[in-house]
Design an enzyme around this catalytic site. Structure first.
Site, PDB file in Angstrom:
ATOM      1  N   GLY A 108     -11.421  10.163   1.169  1.00 50.40           N
ATOM      2  CA  GLY A 108     -12.791  11.026   1.226  1.00 50.40           C
ATOM      3  C   GLY A 108     -13.801  10.674  -0.036  1.00 50.40           C
ATOM      4  N   SER A 109     -14.972  11.485   0.319  1.00 49.29           N
ATOM      5  CA  SER A 109     -15.426  10.885  -0.415  1.00 49.29           C
ATOM      6  C   SER A 109     -15.457  11.611  -2.079  1.00 49.29           C
ATOM      7  CB  SER A 109     -17.382  11.610  -0.178  1.00 49.29           C
ATOM      8  OG  SER A 109     -17.789  11.321   1.157  1.00 49.29           O
TER       9      SER A 109
ATOM     10  N   HIS B 134     -15.306   9.682  -4.524  1.00 46.17           N
ATOM     11  CA  HIS B 134     -14.774   8.381  -5.242  1.00 46.17           C
ATOM     12  C   HIS B 134     -16.441   7.519  -5.764  1.00 46.17           C
ATOM     13  CE1 HIS B 134     -11.137  10.119  -4.731  1.00 46.17           C
ATOM     14  NE2 HIS B 134     -10.960  10.567  -3.824  1.00 46.17           N
TER      15      HIS B 134
ATOM     16  N   ASP C 217      -4.561  10.578   4.866  1.00 44.83           N
ATOM     17  CA  ASP C 217      -5.210   9.024   4.454  1.00 44.83           C
ATOM     18  C   ASP C 217      -3.591   8.269   5.632  1.00 44.83           C
ATOM     19  OD1 ASP C 217      -7.670   8.716   3.205  1.00 44.83           O
ATOM     20  OD2 ASP C 217      -6.715  10.117   2.143  1.00 44.83           O
TER      21      ASP C 217
ATOM     22  N   HIS D 110      -7.926  13.237  -7.346  1.00 45.64           N
ATOM     23  CA  HIS D 110      -8.771  14.458  -6.820  1.00 45.64           C
ATOM     24  C   HIS D 110      -8.145  15.677  -8.011  1.00 45.64           C
ATOM     25  CE1 HIS D 110      -7.044  11.305  -3.605  1.00 45.64           C
ATOM     26  NE2 HIS D 110      -8.226  11.534  -2.942  1.00 45.64           N
TER      27      HIS D 110
END
Lengths: 331, 210
Positions: A54-55, A57, A110, A219
């Site tokens: 995911g974005s 990070h 993921d 997250h």
């Protein structure tokens, strides 16, 4: 909550476009698949190293694409695994006769997407393997994972496998190194505040003014316990203790020590934490061979930090010292 | 392979896709009992894409067709539903690659591919309170009917009846996988949303069979 956002749906594409415009000589942007790749890639003489996640990070993973680090990164939306077709098309675009290694932090979504992309790409004759990173000691399982989560320690796995690939190692050798580094890397983090995803516009979880989340995930997933705010040295003690005990790291060990900011903590505070961690390790007879202080794997604007230890040997240390060229720079 | 084979497979996929889209709200309600309520939304978005792209899929053979469906679904469905349903189609496609004709035995082999794929991808098995608890016994039943020499009509009816019976029976189970598992014992008393959705899909498919 104030943020630099136009359309929340366009947050990631807008960020990637800026990244590409700022680095025209080294990066190429393929908007159809959110793909950031080396402008001179894929190099047919080496294993291609690809990270997806995911974005949110950053700088992991799109801002660490470059010679000596990732060959490509295909991010999903903020905190969301990339869609299968992004990973599948990325794998095809990055195909090299020496193979492709997909690096993934261990989260359920993921894992499924990358396993599938590997299956589909393999069926097309591409030599591709997947390596899952799981350095977080806080909790075995969480809402988002099968087993232990992958967090900031992924930096060391990426650095080492990328260096090995640049040196010409074949896919099996690159994987051996990745698994080895992953097996001696341990991390734990703490949140002082929650973070705010652009599409949500409000904090992801509730944390009282005097509360901290010990062992938080990247997250914002719950960690070991909710605690009252304490001194920095006490926080280092609570983070470092479980990390040291987990491998375990022992007297006489030589380590890489990383203090990673989660996005909303000033670097001054990170160095303050680093100082205490370094001294505490020395007291236990553990020497710090390499030091890393800054933002490597963040959680948007979360105030907080994580501490990572890697047990060094000559091979790992040598790979970590190889040169790399990425967009994050100070000159 | 005959064109009838592909026509039958196309009917199955199209019927499945249409039910998933039509029943978005109903599937969401099933999931909201103990899961996170997004099953209806996820499936509808994925199969909407299948219906929208329907004419563009390559139809060289059944395997190619099913692989395209797998990619279409997985590229649109987020969370865990996409990979699980996508894997089911991907493995059914792999099974179809080895078959010359799509007869009853071939259907069993494709269903086995699909359920084995879901097991592997989801790290789940019978008894975990998932769609596998409906789909695996129904496939066993189909195999029994074929061995006993049942007609296609009888086979389809038996498959649908077994799917429904087993989906309803998941009420007695405690969820071990997926978001519903966080509810632990609270998941007992209501059927698994995925299994119930599969029963609704299969019943409609059989009822509408041309």
């Amino acid at each position: 909550m104030k943020k630099f956002v136009n359309d929340p749906q366009q947050f990631v594409p807008d960020m990637l476009e800026g990244l590409a415009l700022a680095n025209p000589d080294t990066l190429k942007y393929v908007p159809e698949y959110n793909l950031i790749m080396r402008a001179d890639g894929p190099d047919q003489e080496k294993v291609s190293i690809v990270q997806g996640s995911g974005s949110g990070h950053e700088p992991a993973h799109v801002m660490i694409v470059g010679r000596g680090m990732l060959d490509a990164a295909c991010p999903g939306d903020v905190f969301a695994a990339p869609p299968l077709d992004y990973v599948y098309e990325t794998t095809k675009l990055m195909a090299s006769p020496k193979g492709v290694l997909l690096l993934v932090n261990n989260y359920t979504g993921d894992k499924m997407v990358f396993d599938m992309a590997q299956e589909m790409s393999s069926a097309e004759g591409i030599e591709v393997k997947t390596l899952f990173i799981n350095d977080d000691v806080s909790v075995e399982d969480s809402t988002y994972t099968i087993g232990r989560r992958g967090v900031a320690g992924n930096f060391f796995v990426i650095k080492a496998v990328a260096a090995a690939a640049e040196r010409g190692a074949d896919l099996d050798e690159v994987i051996r190194i990745g698994e080895k580094v992953n097996s001696v890397t341990r991390t734990m983090g703490v949140a002082l505040t929650a973070c705010t995803p652009p599409a949500k516009g409000s904090p992801l979880f509730e944390l009282g003014e005097d509360e901290i989340e010990m062992g938080v995930g990247i997250h914002g997933e719950p960690g070991r316990r909710r605690a009252k705010m304490m001194s920095a040295n006490e926080i280092v003690e609570e983070l470092l203790g479980p990390v040291v005990r987990d491998l375990p790291f022992r007297e006489g060990d030589r380590v890489a020590l990383m203090v990673n900011g989660l996005g909303g903590t000033p670097i001054s505070e990170l160095y303050l934490l680093y100082g205490q961690a370094h001294k505490r390790l020395a007291e236990q007879g553990i020497s710090v061979g390499r030091s890393y202080v800054g933002e490597y794997c963040t959680s948007l604007d979360m105030a907080g930090a994580s501490i990572t230890l890697v047990k060094l040997d000559d091979e790992i240390e040598s790979l970590l010292m190889d040169p790399a060229e990425i967009p994050i720079r100070v000159f | 392979m005959s064109s009838t084979d592909l026509a039958d497979v196309e009917f199955v996929v199209r019927s499945l896709a249409q039910t998933a889209v039509d029943k978005e709200e109903a599937f969401g309600d099933l999931d909201a009992v103990v899961g996170d309520g997004d099953l209806g939304y996820s499936l509808a978005r994925g199969f909407e894409k299948v219906l929208a792209d329907w004419d563009s899929f390559k139809r060289d053979d059944v395997a190619t067709f099913l692989q395209q469906i797998a990619l279409a679904i997985s590229s649109r469905i987020g969370g865990t539903s996409g990979p699980l349903w996508g894997t089911a189609f991907l493995r059914a496609s792999a099974a179809a690659k080895t078959l010359d004709t799509i007869d009853g035995a071939a259907v069993v082999s494709m269903l086995r591919g699909a359920t084995d794929g879901i097991k592997a991808r989801g790290n789940s098995d019978l008894g975990d309170k998932t769609l596998l608890d409906a789909l695996i016994p129904a496939t066993d039943e189909l195999e029994r009917q074929l061995a006993a020499g049942a007609s296609p009509v009888q086979c389809r009816a038996a498959f649908a009846a077994k799917t429904r019976e087993c989906a309803d029976a998941t009420s007695a189970l405690e969820a071990k996988r997926g978001r519903a598992s966080y509810s632990g014992a609270r998941s007992i008393g209501s059927p698994d949303a995925g299994a119930a959705a599969v029963a609704i899909i299969v019943e409609r498919m059989v009822a509408d069979w041309p």
